[in-house]
Design a protein around this motif. Structure first.
Motif, PDB file in Angstrom:
ATOM      1  N   ASN A 224      32.839  -9.204  16.276  1.00  0.00           N
ATOM      2  CA  ASN A 224      33.318  -8.175  15.352  1.00  0.00           C
ATOM      3  C   ASN A 224      34.497  -7.391  15.926  1.00  0.00           C
ATOM      4  N   LYS A 225      34.627  -7.413  17.259  1.00  0.00           N
ATOM      5  CA  LYS A 225      35.756  -6.755  17.907  1.00  0.00           C
ATOM      6  C   LYS A 225      36.936  -7.696  18.100  1.00  0.00           C
ATOM      7  N   GLY A 226      36.772  -8.947  17.632  1.00  0.00           N
ATOM      8  CA  GLY A 226      37.858  -9.913  17.745  1.00  0.00           C
ATOM      9  C   GLY A 226      37.837 -10.725  19.013  1.00  0.00           C
ATOM     10  N   ASN A 227      36.721 -10.698  19.751  1.00  0.00           N
ATOM     11  CA  ASN A 227      36.632 -11.426  21.023  1.00  0.00           C
ATOM     12  C   ASN A 227      35.829 -12.712  20.873  1.00  0.00           C
ATOM     13  N   ARG A 228      35.996 -13.601  21.833  1.00  0.00           N
ATOM     14  CA  ARG A 228      35.198 -14.826  21.949  1.00  0.00           C
ATOM     15  C   ARG A 228      34.639 -14.868  23.377  1.00  0.00           C
ATOM     16  N   PRO A 229      33.610 -14.068  23.642  1.00  0.00           N
ATOM     17  CA  PRO A 229      33.170 -13.863  25.035  1.00  0.00           C
ATOM     18  C   PRO A 229      32.694 -15.122  25.734  1.00  0.00           C
TER      19      PRO A 229
END
Length: 451
Positions: A224-229
């Motif tokens: 949702n924050k735009g990351n791909r952890p």
């Protein structure tokens, strides 16, 4: 003169030594008539025998060291061995998960594993931490990517879509074989003697082995924050304390975890506050109170088919009138609302306390004091309890009219969920969501409550 001649004779004998064993064998080998077909056949059979003997010895050594029993011989592997034995993977060999499929990978891994012999002699990493991730190829030897729901029929997880996004299996299933002993802090050298099969049921249960809801929520929050952890494999592995010592994974295998310099300068209290705010923000998303920039919903129905909001939670003003039920049924509330389900990492545990407590669930007896502590420290409860109630918004009116809402002892106990009765001492950790306490106004005390 005779004495001189005898001495000269001894020196001559010493200088004429016989050739060594290998030189004699080489001379004998060179002296063989290789034009003779019989000798060539003898060499062929001898070579075949040597190759078979060497291969058999090598394969026997590989098979022997691939057996889980071999791992149990090392004292430092006790936590890993016991958790493996009681896991769903106990019927397969360790190498089926920890080595990628293929004979070349197997032999290569065995050669690299010689360093473990060195560590065993000089001292293993303490604690032992997994630094190389189990690959999806290893998992797919037994499992299918086409599962849509869990075996219970409740949890909705489209595995194929997660795999298409290159999310590693262990991002969700990191505890399936070893019950997250690293994250829980119960696999260092002080715990080895406690890891026996007799203690297994006290140290291991399904909550540690099944996918942790907090892992799903943390990942969804990052998306949702735009990351791909998950693109950094360290996200899927336990935190490695051996950053500068043995046990550190090479940069060729994975990117080193980055450290936020600003965050590292925070005090423990500030870090705890930041983590609490983060978790509470996630919970508010799950409650549907934060819907901006949400790419992956966190509402229960997004992932659950059967587990949903209880019927009594859907009653009008439930969020304002559930205090009595929370006291009477706190153990049932905590089944869903415990912090460990909302965070990715488990809190550190103390192994002797786990053994002393045993695996049995203690019976809950309704207690307002326990409910007060839980509502203040539990992130799910405090995410709402930290907000001022609607009835309190008109402060001047509330201040002179709240006596009718605090007549009985039970009503007062509900007030103490948020307010302390007396001013906390300077050494007391303030857990109340407000610094307003009753004796600020009621300096002489009040009736209806035993002090």
């Amino acid at each position: 003169m005779k004495f001189w001649k005898r001495k000269q004779k001894v020196q001559t004998e010493e200088t004429e030594k016989k050739p060594g064993l290998f030189r004699r064998l080489w001379r004998k080998f060179r002296g063989i008539d290789w034009k003779n077909p019989v000798n060539r056949w003898k060499l062929l059979f001898a070579s075949l025998f040597a190759v078979i003997a060497f291969s058999g010895t090598l394969w026997g050594a590989i098979a022997f060291t691939s057996n889980p029993e071999f791992c149990s011989w090392c004292h430092e592997m006790a936590p890993e061995y016991v958790t493996f034995e009681v896991s769903a993977h106990s019927e397969i060999k360790c190498t089926q998960c920890h080595i990628e499929p293929g004979a070349v990978n197997l032999v290569t891994h065995k050669i690299h594993s010689l360093k473990e012999v060195y560590y065993h002699i000089v001292g293993p990493p303490d604690p032992i931490v997994q630094t190389i991730a189990v690959t999806d190829e290893s998992c797919m030897q037994c499992h299918s990517e086409n599962r849509l729901v869990s075996a219970t029929g409740d949890l909705i997880v489209n595995h194929s879509e997660h795999i298409q996004e290159d999310i590693p299996c262990i991002t969700c299933h990191s505890g399936v074989a070893h019950a997250k002993v690293v994250e829980r802090g119960i696999n260092d050298s002080t715990t080895y003697d406690y890891w026996t099969m007799e203690n297994a049921d006290k140290l291991v249960n399904d909550s540690y082995m099944r996918p942790n809801m907090g892992s799903c929520i943390d990942c969804h929050d990052e998306v949702n924050k735009g990351n791909r952890p998950w693109e950094d494999i360290q996200y899927s592995l336990p935190e490695n304390p051996h950053k500068d010592g043995h046990g550190k994974q090479d940069d060729d295998h994975a990117k080193a975890a980055t450290i936020d310099t600003a965050a590292s300068n925070l005090t423990d209290a500030e870090k705890e506050t930041n983590e609490k705010k983060k978790v509470q923000g996630i919970i508010l998303q799950a409650l549907g109170k934060q819907t901006e920039d949400v790419k992956v919903s966190m509402e229960c129905s997004t992932c659950h088919m059967e587990v949903g909001i209880p019927d009594n939670h859907q009653e009008i003003n439930w969020d304002k009138n559930h205090g009595t039920d929370a006291i009477q049924q706190l153990d049932e509330c905590i089944d869903c609302h415990q912090d460990s389900k909302w965070v990715k990492h488990f809190a550190k545990e103390e192994i002797t306390s786990l053994i002393d407590a045993g695996a049995k669930r203690t019976e809950y007896n309704p207690d307002p004091a326990i409910a007060k502590i839980e509502s203040r420290e539990n992130n799910f409860c405090s995410s709402c309890h930290s907000s001022r109630p609607e009835s309190h918004l008109e402060s001047d009116v509330w201040l002179t009219a709240h006596a009718d809402d605090a007549k009985s002892k039970q009503q007062k106990e509900q007030c103490f969920i948020c307010h302390d009765q007396a001013k906390p001492s300077a050494t007391t950790k303030l857990t109340a969501p407000t610094d307003v306490y009753c004796e600020q106004c009621h300096r002489t005390g009040f009736s209806g409550l035993k002090q």
